[in-house]
Enzyme design. Structure first.
Site, PDB file in Angstrom:
ATOM      1  N   ASP A  84     -21.244  19.695  -1.923  1.00 30.98           N
ATOM      2  CA  ASP A  84     -22.046  21.173  -1.874  1.00 30.98           C
ATOM      3  C   ASP A  84     -21.270  22.055  -2.328  1.00 30.98           C
ATOM      4  O   ASP A  84     -20.044  21.810  -3.210  1.00 30.98           O
ATOM      5  CB  ASP A  84     -22.199  21.307  -0.377  1.00 30.98           C
ATOM      6  CG  ASP A  84     -21.063  21.747   0.621  1.00 30.98           C
ATOM      7  OD1 ASP A  84     -19.978  21.671  -0.079  1.00 30.98           O
ATOM      8  OD2 ASP A  84     -21.209  22.101   1.899  1.00 30.98           O
ATOM      9  N   LYS A  89     -26.867  14.741  -2.340  1.00 30.05           N
ATOM     10  CA  LYS A  89     -26.191  15.166  -1.408  1.00 30.05           C
ATOM     11  C   LYS A  89     -26.735  15.059  -0.256  1.00 30.05           C
ATOM     12  O   LYS A  89     -25.841  14.697   0.779  1.00 30.05           O
ATOM     13  CB  LYS A  89     -26.041  16.705  -1.549  1.00 30.05           C
ATOM     14  CG  LYS A  89     -25.022  17.585  -0.794  1.00 30.05           C
ATOM     15  CD  LYS A  89     -25.388  19.155  -1.110  1.00 30.05           C
ATOM     16  CE  LYS A  89     -26.464  19.697  -0.200  1.00 30.05           C
ATOM     17  NZ  LYS A  89     -26.484  21.063  -0.239  1.00 30.05           N
TER      18      LYS A  89
END
Length: 248
Positions: free
Chosen positions: A137, A119
């Protein structure tokens, strides 16, 4: 599903033409550090914390040589400050020792840095290097499941599914638009369905407040007339800058 997903993306592009990363940064190193700090806290709190941090340690070399206790005090407002200090010291030392003090522009190099997962790597690649990436997320994962694009829970699997639905050129901006929508309208506990521009396309419409007047009261950030999360937003951002740490 693919046609509906792509239409939702087009609609979101019209609602949020100014969508952008909500972390303040001036270079790849600052974005990398800010993204590591953003775990388990808000981008606003990170943005309020990083000015003092970068004033003290503007380069990887400076940060790698930092006194851990002093750094812990600087980043304390972001929470989990001991673990984050360890990650920042480690990644800064790795940048200094292995990459000549520069943030690498490849996923396989970024994920080797302490505290950096896919991420974080995709955030840095997409926004500091212009390399397309999907940022999964909590907001992104929640919305793509609400929209029935996937039922996967694992972020890596979610990323793979979404990558097959959209062309690579859309990945970074898609991430910004979905996250913007999740923060402003399609909230976790009470989505503002009655104020949502893509309600006719949403298979989960009705999970939240459908009355338009009540839904409008749930809107956040610029959609509700409030400041955004950045102290230094882009010039085209329609909302108010966020206040500095300690400001009334």
């Amino acid at each position: 599903m693919v046609r509906r997903a792509r239409r939702i993306n087009r609609e979101l592009a019209e609602v949020y033409p100014y969508a952008h990363p909500e972390l303040d940064f001036r270079n790849p190193f600052e974005l990398l550090v800010a993204t590591v700090l953003s775990a388990q806290t808000t981008d606003l709190r990170v943005n309020q914390t990083t000015p003092a941090l970068f004033a003290a340690y503007p380069t990887p070399e400076d940060m790698a040589a930092a006194d851990p206790e002093k750094m812990e005090e600087l980043i304390r407002p972001t929470g989990f400050f001991r673990a984050k200090t360890k990650s920042l010291l480690g990644l800064s030392a790795a940048l200094r020792d292995d990459f000549g003090g520069e943030v690498p522009g490849r996923l396989e190099d970024l994920v080797k840095l302490p505290g950096v997962g896919r991420k974080t790597a995709n955030v840095v690649l997409g926004n500091a290097f212009g390399v397309p990436g999907i940022t999964v997320d909590t907001h992104f994962g929640r919305l793509v499941r609400r929209w029935k694009w996937t039922d996967e829970e694992d972020p890596v699997k979610v990323e793979a599914v979404i990558a097959d639905i959209f062309p690579k050129s859309e990945w970074t901006m898609l991430s910004h638009r979905v996250i913007f929508h999740g923060r402003r309208i399609c909230h976790a506990r009470k989505p503002a369905c009655g104020a949502c521009h893509i309600a006719p396309l949403c298979p989960s419409y009705g999970e939240g407040e459908t009355d338009p007047e009540k839904a409008r009261k749930l809107l956040k950030y610029e959609m509700g007339g409030y400041p955004g999360q950045r102290l230094s937003p882009p010039p085209d951002f329609p909302g108010k800058p966020a206040p500095a740490l300690g400001a009334v």
